[in-house]
Design a protein around this motif. Structure first.
Motif, PDB file in Angstrom:
ATOM      1  N   LEU A 487       0.833  -1.194   0.000  1.00  0.00           N
ATOM      2  CA  LEU A 487       0.000   0.000   0.000  1.00  0.00           C
ATOM      3  C   LEU A 487       0.875   1.254   0.000  1.00  0.00           C
ATOM      4  O   LEU A 487       2.057   1.198   0.350  1.00  0.00           O
ATOM      5  N   VAL A 488       0.266   2.385  -0.378  1.00  0.00           N
ATOM      6  CA  VAL A 488       0.984   3.656  -0.473  1.00  0.00           C
ATOM      7  C   VAL A 488       0.252   4.706   0.357  1.00  0.00           C
ATOM      8  O   VAL A 488      -0.942   4.940   0.178  1.00  0.00           O
ATOM      9  N   ASP A 489       0.991   5.322   1.279  1.00  0.00           N
ATOM     10  CA  ASP A 489       0.509   6.474   2.037  1.00  0.00           C
ATOM     11  C   ASP A 489       1.188   7.691   1.410  1.00  0.00           C
ATOM     12  O   ASP A 489       2.315   8.039   1.768  1.00  0.00           O
ATOM     13  N   ALA A 490       0.514   8.319   0.472  1.00  0.00           N
ATOM     14  CA  ALA A 490       1.148   9.379  -0.312  1.00  0.00           C
ATOM     15  C   ALA A 490       1.498  10.582   0.549  1.00  0.00           C
ATOM     16  O   ALA A 490       2.546  11.206   0.349  1.00  0.00           O
ATOM     17  N   VAL A 491       0.628  10.918   1.489  1.00  0.00           N
ATOM     18  CA  VAL A 491       0.830  12.084   2.342  1.00  0.00           C
ATOM     19  C   VAL A 491       0.391  11.719   3.756  1.00  0.00           C
ATOM     20  O   VAL A 491      -0.801  11.573   4.022  1.00  0.00           O
ATOM     21  N   SER A 492       1.335  11.564   4.651  1.00  0.00           N
ATOM     22  CA  SER A 492       1.006  11.286   6.042  1.00  0.00           C
ATOM     23  C   SER A 492       0.800  12.605   6.762  1.00  0.00           C
ATOM     24  O   SER A 492       1.732  13.393   6.924  1.00  0.00           O
ATOM     25  N   GLY A 493      -0.433  12.846   7.171  1.00  0.00           N
ATOM     26  CA  GLY A 493      -0.755  14.116   7.831  1.00  0.00           C
ATOM     27  C   GLY A 493      -1.392  15.095   6.870  1.00  0.00           C
ATOM     28  O   GLY A 493      -2.588  15.057   6.640  1.00  0.00           O
ATOM     29  N   TRP A 494      -0.610  15.930   6.265  1.00  0.00           N
ATOM     30  CA  TRP A 494      -1.123  16.931   5.333  1.00  0.00           C
ATOM     31  C   TRP A 494      -0.015  17.321   4.380  1.00  0.00           C
ATOM     32  O   TRP A 494       1.173  17.082   4.675  1.00  0.00           O
ATOM     33  N   PHE A 495      -0.255  17.829   3.237  1.00  0.00           N
ATOM     34  CA  PHE A 495      -1.526  18.218   2.634  1.00  0.00           C
ATOM     35  C   PHE A 495      -1.944  17.140   1.640  1.00  0.00           C
ATOM     36  O   PHE A 495      -1.150  16.743   0.785  1.00  0.00           O
ATOM     37  N   PHE A 496      -3.207  16.693   1.739  1.00  0.00           N
ATOM     38  CA  PHE A 496      -3.714  15.541   1.018  1.00  0.00           C
ATOM     39  C   PHE A 496      -4.342  15.991  -0.297  1.00  0.00           C
ATOM     40  O   PHE A 496      -5.173  16.893  -0.314  1.00  0.00           O
ATOM     41  N   HIS A 497      -3.937  15.313  -1.403  1.00  0.00           N
ATOM     42  CA  HIS A 497      -4.463  15.672  -2.728  1.00  0.00           C
ATOM     43  C   HIS A 497      -5.077  14.481  -3.451  1.00  0.00           C
ATOM     44  O   HIS A 497      -5.165  14.474  -4.674  1.00  0.00           O
ATOM     45  N   LEU A 503      -6.187   7.927   3.952  1.00  0.00           N
ATOM     46  CA  LEU A 503      -6.378   9.293   4.437  1.00  0.00           C
ATOM     47  C   LEU A 503      -5.846   9.278   5.861  1.00  0.00           C
ATOM     48  O   LEU A 503      -6.447   8.699   6.763  1.00  0.00           O
ATOM     49  N   ASP A 504      -4.703   9.904   6.047  1.00  0.00           N
ATOM     50  CA  ASP A 504      -3.874   9.756   7.240  1.00  0.00           C
ATOM     51  C   ASP A 504      -3.948  11.039   8.064  1.00  0.00           C
ATOM     52  O   ASP A 504      -3.448  12.082   7.665  1.00  0.00           O
ATOM     53  N   ASN A 505      -4.572  10.947   9.238  1.00  0.00           N
ATOM     54  CA  ASN A 505      -4.771  12.098  10.111  1.00  0.00           C
ATOM     55  C   ASN A 505      -3.673  12.158  11.167  1.00  0.00           C
ATOM     56  O   ASN A 505      -3.307  11.137  11.751  1.00  0.00           O
ATOM     57  N   HIS A 506      -3.116  13.347  11.403  1.00  0.00           N
ATOM     58  CA  HIS A 506      -2.206  13.589  12.525  1.00  0.00           C
ATOM     59  C   HIS A 506      -2.903  14.552  13.486  1.00  0.00           C
ATOM     60  O   HIS A 506      -3.346  15.632  13.084  1.00  0.00           O
ATOM     61  N   HIS A 507      -2.974  14.167  14.749  1.00  0.00           N
ATOM     62  CA  HIS A 507      -3.563  15.078  15.726  1.00  0.00           C
ATOM     63  C   HIS A 507      -3.079  14.694  17.114  1.00  0.00           C
ATOM     64  O   HIS A 507      -3.154  13.543  17.516  1.00  0.00           O
ATOM     65  N   TYR A 508      -2.547  15.685  17.819  1.00  0.00           N
ATOM     66  CA  TYR A 508      -2.066  15.472  19.194  1.00  0.00           C
ATOM     67  C   TYR A 508      -2.967  16.230  20.147  1.00  0.00           C
ATOM     68  O   TYR A 508      -3.372  17.360  19.878  1.00  0.00           O
ATOM     69  N   ILE A 520      -7.204  21.712  11.735  1.00  0.00           N
ATOM     70  CA  ILE A 520      -6.501  22.493  10.737  1.00  0.00           C
ATOM     71  C   ILE A 520      -5.447  21.629  10.039  1.00  0.00           C
ATOM     72  O   ILE A 520      -4.778  20.806  10.666  1.00  0.00           O
ATOM     73  N   ASN A 521      -5.297  21.801   8.757  1.00  0.00           N
ATOM     74  CA  ASN A 521      -4.366  21.098   7.874  1.00  0.00           C
ATOM     75  C   ASN A 521      -4.858  19.706   7.485  1.00  0.00           C
ATOM     76  O   ASN A 521      -4.730  19.289   6.343  1.00  0.00           O
TER      77      ASN A 521
END
Length: 652
Positions: A487-497, A503-508, A520-521
């Motif tokens: 599998l491919v995670d093209a963008v971990s976090g942001w910015f997703f196109h 669809l990889d979310n980062h949030h602390y 945000i982001n």
């Protein structure tokens, strides 16, 4: 006032009452070579166990030859100061300082512990074993050199390699001493960390350390060795095996025009059952191994592989498993061997206070991985770094899934605009092409390891273009073409196109995993993709001074931690709370996996499972195991025997 006392007065020096894992050890005596470990700001239990013959293991388990000789050990080092130094190599000279190879020049283990190591010379000598087959080629191998290496043997330039995370090989046969005697090896290293106008894959290295950016690694930081091979030898092995017993790939040889050469492949499991098949060199092949024992984190079954081309025999191994993507009860899921199991791991940065990028030894390296298994994790995300091959072999053997990042292009370069804002310096066309070349190199060199199940291209906008065409879209197709089995995670976090499988979310600190909430982001969850929490947690707890990286540049940024707990009990309660919240999101929404930040503290970050020195484990093992297993159970409850595979991407 001493630095130590100043830090003691500034820090909340809470004594961590977590598990004391290993004792401290005293410094070892110096040897006649002049090499000794330089005491780093913080030691680990293995700092003074390195010795003068480090990493004796064969460094490339996916393609191993019997006739080999390590060149690891005490070399000589000298700062070169200017780039023009490469034009006047110091042949037949004794360089100024002893240095341990492999190591980072900035590390205590190197014996140098230098700074601003932009241009460097390294030298050693070697003798080819007299019992190696006459007429064979002698291959000189480097695991990795950061960043660009120019190699000389006996006063002659052999070649140059660019890319600080990747292996390279030179055939040095024609450069060797005619008498069979001693050969001089000289390496010029250029490392442009933080140097304009260079925008290069660098990960989290920086000359000016801050909270989430760390001490750089310069020089020969992975193993060096020579080996003997016949004139037509195996140069590369691309071998994958799926859950149905299908083995497929290609074997490249030095005489790659010879496509009719037969190669014998023998696979053998731990019980001695074996199967031999004939294939042809430099051609795609496939065959079937009947009823294999499958590889997974719960059952990391591996098969030894022997490959013979004429007089060249190499050893390798594989694991039978299939990574795919499918719809399970209406939700996009990552599948291992046709089944969805929630993956849970840590952000693993691979930094060491005594070795920076290079662990002190194999025991130390495996200690981190064994700790993750002990805590119940089945996954890790190798963040902003590519490890030595023995690391991935250890993950294969222990049963740890790996999400592999491509190290980002320098995210710290900025230029001042006329309106007094700072804008990131993004790669130009040439630099973007070099990033792609190194991304392709990473995949080619690591696609044989069963543990790797996802490739990450970009992280949180670092090095990404800010206007179309979005490179993540084209690069995703490049990755798929090179390796359709993962599998491919093209963008971990942001910015997703819209590229890739996730669809990889980062949030602390709290997760937002496949849920109808985002910040945000981050992009809102889209059911067309696999929803994962690529980073969360990150809660900190200040260590006592003896377990902390006592460097002011790092210490002063500790308060940038997303959340700091003032006691171990508070940290454990908060961690339980956050994982419990994640479990509810798995039950209610489309959360398929999560990555907790992080395996260990790193310099100014105090949010690890382990302190940076690996001496204190923060979680209560029993409680943490229970919480992690509850997440796995929640994921399992979202599946049933009527699993729909419509729209799945079979990635045999």
């Amino acid at each position: 006032m001493s630095l130590l006392r100043a830090l003691q007065s500034l820090l909340l020096a809470t004594t961590v009452s977590g598990s004391l894992l290993l004792p401290r050890q005293a410094n070892s005596t110096n040897s006649t070579s002049g090499y000794a470990v330089k005491t780093p700001p913080l030691t680990t239990p293995w700092t003074y166990e390195v010795g003068e013959h480090p990493w004796p293991q064969y460094p490339r388990p996916r393609l191993e030859r019997a006739a080999w000789q390590t060149l690891n050990g005490v070399w000589r080092y000298e700062n070169a100061s200017v780039p023009q130094a490469i034009d006047t190599p110091p042949f037949n000279q004794t360089l100024d300082n002893p240095v341990l190879i492999p190591s980072c020049l900035e590390s205590g283990i190197s014996g140098v512990q230098g700074t601003f190591n932009i241009y460097s010379w390294f030298s050693t000598s070697f003798t080819v074993p007299s019992n190696w087959t006459a007429g064979n080629r002698v291959l000189l191998n480097f695991g990795a050199v950061d960043y660009q290496a120019t190699v000389f043997v006996n006063g002659q330039r052999v070649g140059q390699h660019t890319g600080g995370y990747f292996a390279f090989t030179f055939d040095v046969t024609s450069y060797l001493s005619a008498s069979g005697g001693t050969n001089e090896l000289l390496v010029f290293v250029f490392d442009p960390t933080d140097s304009n106008p260079y925008v290069i894959p660098i990960g989290k290295q920086t000359l000016t350390q801050s909270h989430i950016f760390y001490t750089p690694c310069s020089g020969i930081w992975q193993s060096v060795w020579i080996e003997s091979a016949p004139s037509n030898y195996i140069t590369d092995l691309n071998l994958n095996a799926d859950m149905h017993g299908n083995v497929f790939g290609a074997i490249t040889t030095s005489q790659n025009a010879s496509t009719s050469a037969e190669i014998a492949i023998t696979a053998r499991n731990s019980s001695g059952s074996q199967f031999t098949h004939q294939v042809y060199a430099n051609q795609n092949f496939s065959f079937n191994y009947p009823t294999p024992d499958l590889w997974s984190p719960d059952t990391p079954n591996l098969y030894d592989i022997s490959i013979t081309l004429g007089n060249d025999t190499v050893s390798s191994y594989t694991g039978f498993r299939t990574i795919s993507r499918g719809v399970v009860n209406g939700i996009q899921r990552p599948l291992l061997n046709g089944e969805f199991k929630f993956f849970f791991g840590t952000l693993d940065q691979g930094y060491w206070p005594d070795g920076i990028y290079t662990p002190p030894n194999m025991e130390a390296m495996r200690f981190d991985l064994l700790t993750l298994k002990k805590l119940g994790y089945n996954t890790l995300r190798k963040h902003m770094k590519v490890e030595q091959d023995l690391y991935y072999q250890a993950c294969d053997e222990l049963g740890l899934l790996v999400i592999q990042d491509m190290p980002a292009m320098d995210p710290l370069h900025y230029f001042d605009t006329p309106n007094c804002t700072a804008e990131p310096i993004l790669p130009n066309a040439t630099q973007q092409a070099e990033f792609q070349r190194q991304l392709e190199m990473s995949i080619r060199q690591h696609r044989n390891y069963p543990c790797i199940f996802t490739w990450v291209i970009y992280n949180e906008g670092w090095g990404q273009a800010t206007q179309p065409p979005w490179p993540s879209i084209a690069l995703t197709e490049v990755v798929r073409a090179l390796d359709p089995t993962r599998l491919v995670d093209a963008v971990s976090g942001w910015f997703f196109h819209g590229a890739g499988d996730y669809l990889d979310n980062h949030h602390y600190s709290e997760a937002q995993c496949g849920a109808p909430v985002y910040s945000i982001n981050s992009a809102p969850y889209d059911p067309a993709y696999i929803g994962i929490q690529g980073e969360f947690g990150g809660i900190g707890m200040n260590a006592s001074i003896q377990n902390l990286w006592p460097v002011w540049e790092a210490v002063k940024t500790i308060n940038q931690t997303y959340e700091i707990n003032v006691s171990l009990d508070s940290w454990r309660f908060r961690g339980h709370q956050l994982i419990e919240d994640l479990r509810m999101q798995i039950e209610m929404y489309a959360c398929s996996g999560a990555i907790w930040t992080q395996t260990t503290d790193v310099e100014g970050e105090v949010n690890g499972m382990l302190t940076y020195d690996r001496r204190v484990l923060r979680p209560d093992v029993q409680t943490w195991n229970s919480d992690v297993n509850a997440c796995y159970a929640a994921g399992a409850a979202r599946t049933n025997s009527s699993m729909s595979m419509m729209g799945s991407m079979a990635m045999n």
